[in-house]
Scaffold this active site. Structure first.
Site, PDB file in Angstrom:
ATOM      1  N   ARG A  25       0.828  -1.211   0.000  1.00  0.00           N
ATOM      2  CA  ARG A  25       0.000   0.000   0.000  1.00  0.00           C
ATOM      3  C   ARG A  25       0.862   1.261   0.000  1.00  0.00           C
ATOM      4  O   ARG A  25       0.506   2.267  -0.635  1.00  0.00           O
ATOM      5  CB  ARG A  25      -0.953  -0.023   1.199  1.00  0.00           C
ATOM      6  CG  ARG A  25      -2.083  -1.049   1.012  1.00  0.00           C
ATOM      7  CD  ARG A  25      -2.701  -1.456   2.311  1.00  0.00           C
ATOM      8  NE  ARG A  25      -3.897  -2.289   2.161  1.00  0.00           N
ATOM      9  CZ  ARG A  25      -3.895  -3.605   1.949  1.00  0.00           C
ATOM     10  NH1 ARG A  25      -2.743  -4.267   1.826  1.00  0.00           N
ATOM     11  NH2 ARG A  25      -5.021  -4.282   1.843  1.00  0.00           N
ATOM     12  N   GLY A  92      -1.430 -11.696  -5.146  1.00  0.00           N
ATOM     13  CA  GLY A  92      -2.867 -11.421  -5.174  1.00  0.00           C
ATOM     14  C   GLY A  92      -3.175  -9.998  -4.747  1.00  0.00           C
ATOM     15  O   GLY A  92      -4.087  -9.356  -5.282  1.00  0.00           O
ATOM     16  N   ARG A 120      -6.516 -18.084  -9.450  1.00  0.00           N
ATOM     17  CA  ARG A 120      -7.213 -17.429  -8.327  1.00  0.00           C
ATOM     18  C   ARG A 120      -8.385 -16.579  -8.813  1.00  0.00           C
ATOM     19  O   ARG A 120      -8.308 -15.972  -9.878  1.00  0.00           O
ATOM     20  CB  ARG A 120      -6.206 -16.616  -7.500  1.00  0.00           C
ATOM     21  CG  ARG A 120      -5.153 -17.553  -6.899  1.00  0.00           C
ATOM     22  CD  ARG A 120      -4.180 -16.848  -6.029  1.00  0.00           C
ATOM     23  NE  ARG A 120      -4.799 -16.307  -4.830  1.00  0.00           N
ATOM     24  CZ  ARG A 120      -4.166 -15.547  -3.942  1.00  0.00           C
ATOM     25  NH1 ARG A 120      -2.903 -15.232  -4.132  1.00  0.00           N
ATOM     26  NH2 ARG A 120      -4.788 -15.110  -2.870  1.00  0.00           N
ATOM     27  N   SER A 165     -12.823  -9.789   2.790  1.00  0.00           N
ATOM     28  CA  SER A 165     -11.544  -9.758   2.081  1.00  0.00           C
ATOM     29  C   SER A 165     -11.071  -8.320   1.943  1.00  0.00           C
ATOM     30  O   SER A 165     -11.753  -7.483   1.341  1.00  0.00           O
ATOM     31  CB  SER A 165     -11.700 -10.385   0.692  1.00  0.00           C
ATOM     32  OG  SER A 165     -10.678  -9.916  -0.158  1.00  0.00           O
ATOM     33  N   GLN A 167      -8.667  -7.397   0.179  1.00  0.00           N
ATOM     34  CA  GLN A 167      -8.299  -7.120  -1.214  1.00  0.00           C
ATOM     35  C   GLN A 167      -9.513  -6.619  -1.990  1.00  0.00           C
ATOM     36  O   GLN A 167      -9.415  -5.670  -2.768  1.00  0.00           O
ATOM     37  CB  GLN A 167      -7.694  -8.369  -1.852  1.00  0.00           C
ATOM     38  CG  GLN A 167      -6.361  -8.726  -1.191  1.00  0.00           C
ATOM     39  CD  GLN A 167      -5.707  -9.960  -1.762  1.00  0.00           C
ATOM     40  OE1 GLN A 167      -6.251 -10.603  -2.662  1.00  0.00           O
ATOM     41  NE2 GLN A 167      -4.542 -10.299  -1.251  1.00  0.00           N
ATOM     42  N   ASP A 313      -3.990 -15.801   7.129  1.00  0.00           N
ATOM     43  CA  ASP A 313      -2.697 -16.221   6.576  1.00  0.00           C
ATOM     44  C   ASP A 313      -1.898 -17.086   7.556  1.00  0.00           C
ATOM     45  O   ASP A 313      -0.904 -17.703   7.171  1.00  0.00           O
ATOM     46  CB  ASP A 313      -1.859 -14.990   6.193  1.00  0.00           C
ATOM     47  CG  ASP A 313      -2.453 -14.255   4.995  1.00  0.00           C
ATOM     48  OD1 ASP A 313      -3.261 -14.850   4.255  1.00  0.00           O
ATOM     49  OD2 ASP A 313      -2.101 -13.073   4.792  1.00  0.00           O
ATOM     50  N   LYS A 340      -6.256 -19.246  -1.741  1.00  0.00           N
ATOM     51  CA  LYS A 340      -4.994 -18.534  -1.482  1.00  0.00           C
ATOM     52  C   LYS A 340      -3.942 -19.007  -2.504  1.00  0.00           C
ATOM     53  O   LYS A 340      -4.293 -19.603  -3.510  1.00  0.00           O
ATOM     54  CB  LYS A 340      -4.548 -18.782  -0.038  1.00  0.00           C
ATOM     55  CG  LYS A 340      -5.502 -18.158   0.983  1.00  0.00           C
ATOM     56  CD  LYS A 340      -5.533 -16.647   0.859  1.00  0.00           C
ATOM     57  CE  LYS A 340      -6.517 -16.000   1.799  1.00  0.00           C
ATOM     58  NZ  LYS A 340      -6.670 -14.574   1.565  1.00  0.00           N
ATOM     59  N   ARG A 386       3.822 -19.622   2.435  1.00  0.00           N
ATOM     60  CA  ARG A 386       3.439 -19.928   3.822  1.00  0.00           C
ATOM     61  C   ARG A 386       3.400 -21.434   4.084  1.00  0.00           C
ATOM     62  O   ARG A 386       3.604 -21.869   5.212  1.00  0.00           O
ATOM     63  CB  ARG A 386       2.105 -19.265   4.153  1.00  0.00           C
ATOM     64  CG  ARG A 386       2.195 -17.735   4.052  1.00  0.00           C
ATOM     65  CD  ARG A 386       1.080 -17.024   4.778  1.00  0.00           C
ATOM     66  NE  ARG A 386       0.886 -15.691   4.245  1.00  0.00           N
ATOM     67  CZ  ARG A 386       1.643 -14.624   4.562  1.00  0.00           C
ATOM     68  NH1 ARG A 386       2.637 -14.747   5.414  1.00  0.00           N
ATOM     69  NH2 ARG A 386       1.400 -13.448   4.022  1.00  0.00           N
TER      70      ARG A 386
HETATM   71  C1  S3P Z   1      -4.175  -9.087   2.019  1.00  0.00           C
HETATM   72  C2  S3P Z   1      -5.415  -9.589   2.297  1.00  0.00           C
HETATM   73  C3  S3P Z   1      -5.685 -11.019   2.541  1.00  0.00           C
HETATM   74  C4  S3P Z   1      -4.402 -11.806   2.790  1.00  0.00           C
HETATM   75  C5  S3P Z   1      -3.290 -11.436   1.861  1.00  0.00           C
HETATM   76  C6  S3P Z   1      -2.984  -9.951   1.969  1.00  0.00           C
HETATM   77  C7  S3P Z   1      -4.033  -7.633   1.801  1.00  0.00           C
HETATM   78  O1  S3P Z   1      -6.346 -11.540   1.416  1.00  0.00           O
HETATM   79  O2  S3P Z   1      -4.655 -13.198   2.715  1.00  0.00           O
HETATM   80  O3  S3P Z   1      -2.114 -12.170   2.174  1.00  0.00           O
HETATM   81  O4  S3P Z   1      -2.896  -7.127   1.854  1.00  0.00           O
HETATM   82  O5  S3P Z   1      -5.056  -6.975   1.592  1.00  0.00           O
HETATM   83  P1  S3P Z   1      -7.949 -11.406   1.279  1.00  0.00           P
HETATM   84  O6  S3P Z   1      -8.255  -9.996   1.494  1.00  0.00           O
HETATM   85  O7  S3P Z   1      -8.327 -11.826  -0.103  1.00  0.00           O
HETATM   86  O8  S3P Z   1      -8.496 -12.316   2.330  1.00  0.00           O
END
Ligand code: S3P
Length: 427
Positions: A25, A92, A120, A165, A167, A313, A340, A386
């Site tokens: 970020r 991701g 994914r 989530s 993300q 995680d 994941k 992981r």
């Molecule tokens: C993350 C959100 C998580 C996490 C990933 C990092 C992020 O995923 O598993 O390692 O930085 O926003 P999800 O938001 O899809 O659960």
């Protein structure tokens, strides 16, 4: 390939690399901001380097010297159309958050990643971004990469996400910053809130109420200094190792303890483990502390509901830790594990099973039967950082040697893992 010998105990003081979520970020928001952003403690893992690479390809000047990164912000609409595809590697977070940003940009680009990314689900972000007005396509009607994105002229939406989530939430909120009106995301449980905190640090107004977050369109980001704390998801491997090896104790300095990420601490406490937070402070809107852990014989627990997004995680290494607890540990409501870097219900069961552990996979989690004598095993990370690290920790508490194949995946989030482990293990 990584070879792990059994350890007697863990002792000392250490630090883990920077937080992955915060590092991504910091680069993205720095690129979109006006002015310069100086980042220290940046995670030099492959995933965060993919984020730097993608934004560099859009014309942002980013200089890195070790864990210090300077991002010369171009302002939200200063990004340039890249001449080539953007490659997110294994990340991701990069593809999903960046899709939200690209949805606002008046140009076209194609985004793809490695074999794991290709499997994914992407429609979870593509769907709401299309609803806002972005033109996005991909294999299987936008479910899979490569994604082709042409952004611009968005309108705010209220989106109720079927999954917790960060993300998804972040992609929509980022798009919402340049959409007309208000954009709101509601989640079933609160996911990590680093986007909300860091946006505020960059001068953006974000409104939070219960499980819902809103932003107004047309906001600017202003460059600043960001100091990234150590990643609690990386610290979790060391915490688990301490709980598995008698007479161990460890001080892990400067770790992020954002309450949306501290499920691992709650679980260790619920299992009877000794864990203390020392020197608590707040840095760039993020709570930080030194974590002290001392070996304790653990007992099994149930991990479910709102706790799951707070430790999603960490579940592979929690499963490893649970093999040494008294009784059963039940993990449920964690179907997200299946999407994941690998299907972590399947990979934990198959790889941890090779040590002689009793792990029963279920539809939305797993059941681990504790007090199990582990024997060294020849395992494969399956390309999942992981899984590689969790199995290395299992190896420390096993009889005989363990071999972790495809161990290079560990560099995604924890470069220097093997060296750090060697520095705190006594044999
Ligand atoms: C993350 C959100 C998580 C996490 C990933 C990092 C992020 O995923 O598993 O390692 O930085 O926003 P999800 O938001 O899809 O659960």
């Amino acid at each position: 390939m990584l070879t792990i010998q059994p350890a007697k105990r863990i002792q000392g003081e250490t630090q883990v690399p920077g937080d992955k979520s915060i590092s991504h970020r910091a680069v993205m928001f720095g690129a979109l901001a006006e002015g310069t952003t100086h980042i220290s403690g940046f995670l030099q893992g492959a995933d965060c380097l993919s984020t730097i690479d993608c934004f560099s390809r859009m014309g942002v000047v980013i200089a890195r010297e070790g864990d210090r990164v300077t991002v010369h912000g171009k302002g939200w609409f200063g990004l340039q159309e890249p001449d080539q595809k953007l490659d997110v590697g294994n990340s991701g977070t990069t593809i999903r958050l960046m899709s939200g940003i690209l949805a606002t940009q008046p140009f076209h680009c194609v985004v793809e990643g490695d074999e794991s990314i290709a499997k994914r689900p992407m429609r979870r972000v593509v769907g709401p971004l299309r609803e806002m007005g972005a033109k996005i396509d991909g294999r299987k009607n936008g479910e899979f990469t490569p994604l082709s994105i042409r952004g611009g002229d968005l309108k705010g939406i209220t989106y109720t996400s079927p999954v917790a989530s960060a993300q998804i939430k972040s992609a929509i909120l980022l798009a919402g910053l340049q959409a007309e009106g208000t954009t709101t995301v509601e989640e079933p449980s609160v996911s990590r809130d680093h986007t909300e905190r860091m946006l505020r640090a960059f001068g953006v107004q974000v409104t939070q109420s219960g499980k819902s977050v809103s932003v107004q369109g047309g906001q600017k980001l202003i460059g600043r200094e960001i100091s990234v704390p150590g990643d609690i998801s990386s610290a979790a491997f060391l915490i688990a190792a301490v709980m598995m090896l008698p007479e161990s104790e460890l001080l892990i300095k400067n770790v992020g303890i954002n309450p949306t990420r501290t499920g691992i601490i709650d679980v260790v406490r619920a299992m009877g483990g000794t864990i203390e937070l020392r020197n608590e402070r707040v840095v760039n809107e993020e709570p930080v502390a030194d974590i002290y852990v001392a070996h304790t014989k653990l007992h099994g627990t149930v991990i479910e509901g709102d706790l799951i997004p707070r430790l999603i995680d960490e579940i592979p290494v929690i499963a490893v830790m649970a093999t040494q607890a008294v009784g059963e540990t039940i993990i449920r409501d964690a179907a997200e594990l299946k999407v994941k870097e690998t299907d972590r219900i399947a990979t934990v069961a198959s790889q941890l099973g090779k040590f002689g552990a009793k792990v029963q996979p279920t539809d939305d989690g797993m059941i681990i039967t504790g007090e199990c004598d582990l024997h060294g095993a020849d395992i494969n990370s399956m390309g999942d950082h992981r899984i590689g690290m969790a199995m290395a920790i299992a190896g420390l508490a096993s009889q005989g040697e363990t071999i972790v194949r495809q161990a290079e995946a560990i560099d995604v989030s924890f470069p220097g893992f093997a060296t750090l482990l060697a520095s705190i293990c006594q044999r």
